[in-house]
Design an enzyme around this catalytic site. Structure first.
Site, PDB file in Angstrom:
ATOM      1  N   LEU A  11       3.856   1.815   2.070  1.00 55.54           N
ATOM      2  CA  LEU A  11       4.633   1.310   3.354  1.00 55.54           C
ATOM      3  C   LEU A  11       3.381   1.030   4.273  1.00 55.54           C
ATOM      4  CD1 LEU A  11       8.036   2.791   3.922  1.00 55.54           C
ATOM      5  CD2 LEU A  11       7.285   0.968   2.175  1.00 55.54           C
ATOM      6  N   ASP A  12       2.784   0.117   4.324  1.00 62.14           N
ATOM      7  CA  ASP A  12       1.541  -0.241   5.150  1.00 62.14           C
ATOM      8  C   ASP A  12       1.901  -0.397   6.882  1.00 62.14           C
ATOM      9  OD1 ASP A  12      -1.246  -1.315   5.385  1.00 62.14           O
ATOM     10  OD2 ASP A  12      -0.251  -2.983   6.404  1.00 62.14           O
TER      11      ASP A  12
END
Length: 578
Positions: A235-236
């Site tokens: 999850l950037d």
């Protein structure tokens, strides 16, 4: 609905009620469950399950890190894994392989496509069939050149209401920024000027999760990636997801609740799939993304790179020990993701509260003298502060505070011996596997400092370098292969095995690992200086009835009261099982 379906619906609805208290969460929960194709649940995910063991190691690489004229870049990467990394790597994090407009992939213009310069979905599926695949869910923002944003400017079509806008008169003084560009960008749209929120750059336009249609779109994307073989979702920039004027817009409660929601949906869809949160922030905030073993399965150990670098260039490990002792053991079902080099720089925010501003400044000055650059972030008072150091790890470790010396290769390998032995899952950046150096030409070509550690190799050129004993690339790669092959078979290096920090002075950094079944102990001892170090074995309290061996050299410890002399950057992995 059966009981399992009822439980899933209840959990999803509960998450949604915390984020969207004014919406019909009953209907939204049903829509999300349908998008994930979970209408008929056959089993519930078991809590506190470790989906990893000591054999797990993830290589981090761009899909086009290696090129060959006769095949797609992704197939060249696949061939490299087979021909050069057999038995070393069982997981691969392929950095964004989607069409993009900037930031080497992190300004995604189409979340459902593989960019043609890298390959195809068939290539991705071939890799995922043999290796555990981590992919980026670039969830905070997308490209200003995406069709969604074009529709936003036209005020119609899919995505036209996906973007976060804000009144420039709103109180944004507390917003935490990772960049120096203006936060809001005035954009001409069909409905007039709109000020769009841009956490990272004006080409990376933030998505608005206050609109549940955005959430539904990303649940649809997650389902699509699962079908293509993605098993780990990175999850950037997740910490920036939810925004509220008058707040820091960082780590807000809604962000944490959405992570919990995504974990619920992903675990029900594929019980062994994982979430890893990318949060380049101070350590305490980073740890919050574990939740109560109900948010991220893994968090990046962001404090490790700057603290280990500081340790090895000063020859003193006090700060590293202090930080290690402050890190709680990860609960079962969670793990640290350890790395010391990446496609980005060496983040400095995770060292806040540990290293002083003066020590950070000294570190920056030294890295600049070694050919590195510095990227900055904006503070709320209008000033700028160093955000990260951009340099290849091999060049960063070419010397100490005294300047370059002859110990660069050993220092570099010592860093990896420490990282590979620590509690957690190790991730090795592809450029570190063979000691890539600063790529000044790429920086000049792209105009971005981060490109200094994103070298593109021609496969034949790389193979020639790895085959030639005269090159440091060969020496580093062979040493790394040996280290990894030893590590893989040690139960005491399970990511959740016990870890204790040892107190052996400032020059020797040591810690003890014990396997979950308590049968194996490994004492990991590292001279982190350029001078020989004395180590009295009796200080370790080794059990005298056990036989002790150094896994790295294969030598048996004959006298447990012996005084050992550790050469500069020498490491020992003393084990009672060999």
């Amino acid at each position: 609905m059966n009981l399992l379906n009822d439980n899933l619906h209840f959990r999803v609805k509960s998450h949604l009620e915390s984020v969207y208290p004014l919406l019909d969460t009953e209907q939204l929960a049903s829509e999300l469950i349908t998008l994930m194709r979970l209408e008929q649940v056959l089993s519930e995910p078991a809590p506190h399950q470790n989906h990893w063991d000591a054999s797990d190691l993830i290589m981090i690489a761009y899909g086009d890190s290696i090129h060959h004229p006769d095949e797609t870049a992704l197939m060249t990467l696949y061939r490299f894994l087979h021909e050069q990394c057999q038995g070393m790597i069982n997981g691969i994090h392929i950095l964004p392989f989607f069409p993009y407009s900037s930031d080497d992939g992190f300004a995604v213009s189409d979340f459902y496509a593989v960019r043609s310069s890298a390959g195809s979905w068939e290539d991705i599926e071939k890799i995922s069939a043999e290796f555990r695949l981590m992919a980026d869910l670039v969830i905070n923002h997308c490209s200003s050149e995406s069709q969604w944003f074009k529709n936003f400017k036209m005020a119609q079509g899919e995505g036209h209401n996906y973007f976060f806008t804000e009144n420039p008169e709103a109180d944004l003084s507390q917003v935490v920024r990772p960049r120096t560009s203006p936060l809001l960008n005035a954009v001409q749209t069909h409905d007039g000027i709109q000020h769009v929120w841009c956490t990272f750059s004006h080409d990376q336009v933030d998505l608005d999760f206050r609109n549940p249609e955005v959430l539904k779109e990303f649940v649809k994307i997650i389902r699509f990636y699962l079908d293509k073989g993605v098993n780990i979702f990175r999850l950037d920039a997740i910490a920036f997801l939810w925004k509220e004027a008058g707040s820091s817009c960082l780590n807000l409660p809604q962000t944490h609740e959405l992570v919990r929601l995504l974990r619920t949906l992903i675990e029900y869809a594929q019980p062994n799939a994982m979430i890893i949160t990318e949060t380049n922030i101070p350590s305490r905030e980073n740890l919050s993304y574990f939740g109560n073993a109900n948010e991220a399965h893994c968090v990046y150990n962001f404090s490790l790179p700057p603290l280990l670098l500081h340790t090895l260039i000063t020859g003193e490990c006090d700060y590293l020990k202090q930080w290690m002792m402050s890190m709680p053991p990860a609960q079962d079902g969670t793990a640290y993701f350890n790395f010391i080099a990446s496609h980005d720089g060496i983040g400095l925010r995770p060292a806040e509260g540990i290293l002083s501003d003066q020590e950070v400044s000294q570190l920056i000055d030294l890295m600049q003298s070694f050919g590195g650059h510095v990227s900055w972030r904006a503070l709320e008072n209008g000033q700028n502060k160093p955000y990260e150091i951009n340099i290849s790890l091999f060049d960063a470790l070419q010397g100490t505070t005294q300047g370059p010396d002859q110990w660069g290769e050993e220092r570099f390998l010592c860093a990896h011996r420490i990282m590979l032995a620590l509690e957690g899952i190790p991730g090795i950046y592809i450029q570190s596997l063979f000691g890539s150096q600063n790529d000044y030409e790429r920086v000049k070509m792209t105009g971005h400092y981060r490109s200094i550690n994103r070298h593109h190799w021609q496969y034949d050129e790389l193979k020639e370098a790895l085959d030639d004993p005269q090159t440091h690339h060969h020496r580093i790669f062979e040493a790394m292969k040996k280290l990894i092959s030893i590590r893989t078979y040690q139960p005491a290096f399970h990511p959740n095995a016990t870890q204790f920090t040892l107190h052996l002075g400032s020059q020797v950094f040591g810690f003890w690992r014990q396997s979950i079944d308590r049968r194996q102990s490994i004492f990991c001892l590292n001279n982190i200086s350029s001078e020989p170090a004395e180590l009295l074995l009796s200080n370790l309290n080794l059990i005298g009835t056990d036989d002790w061996y150094d896994l790295l050299s294969g030598k048996r410890c004959e006298d447990l009261h012996e005084t050992l002399i550790l050469q500069p950057y020498q490491s020992l992995w003393l084990s009672n099982v060999y």
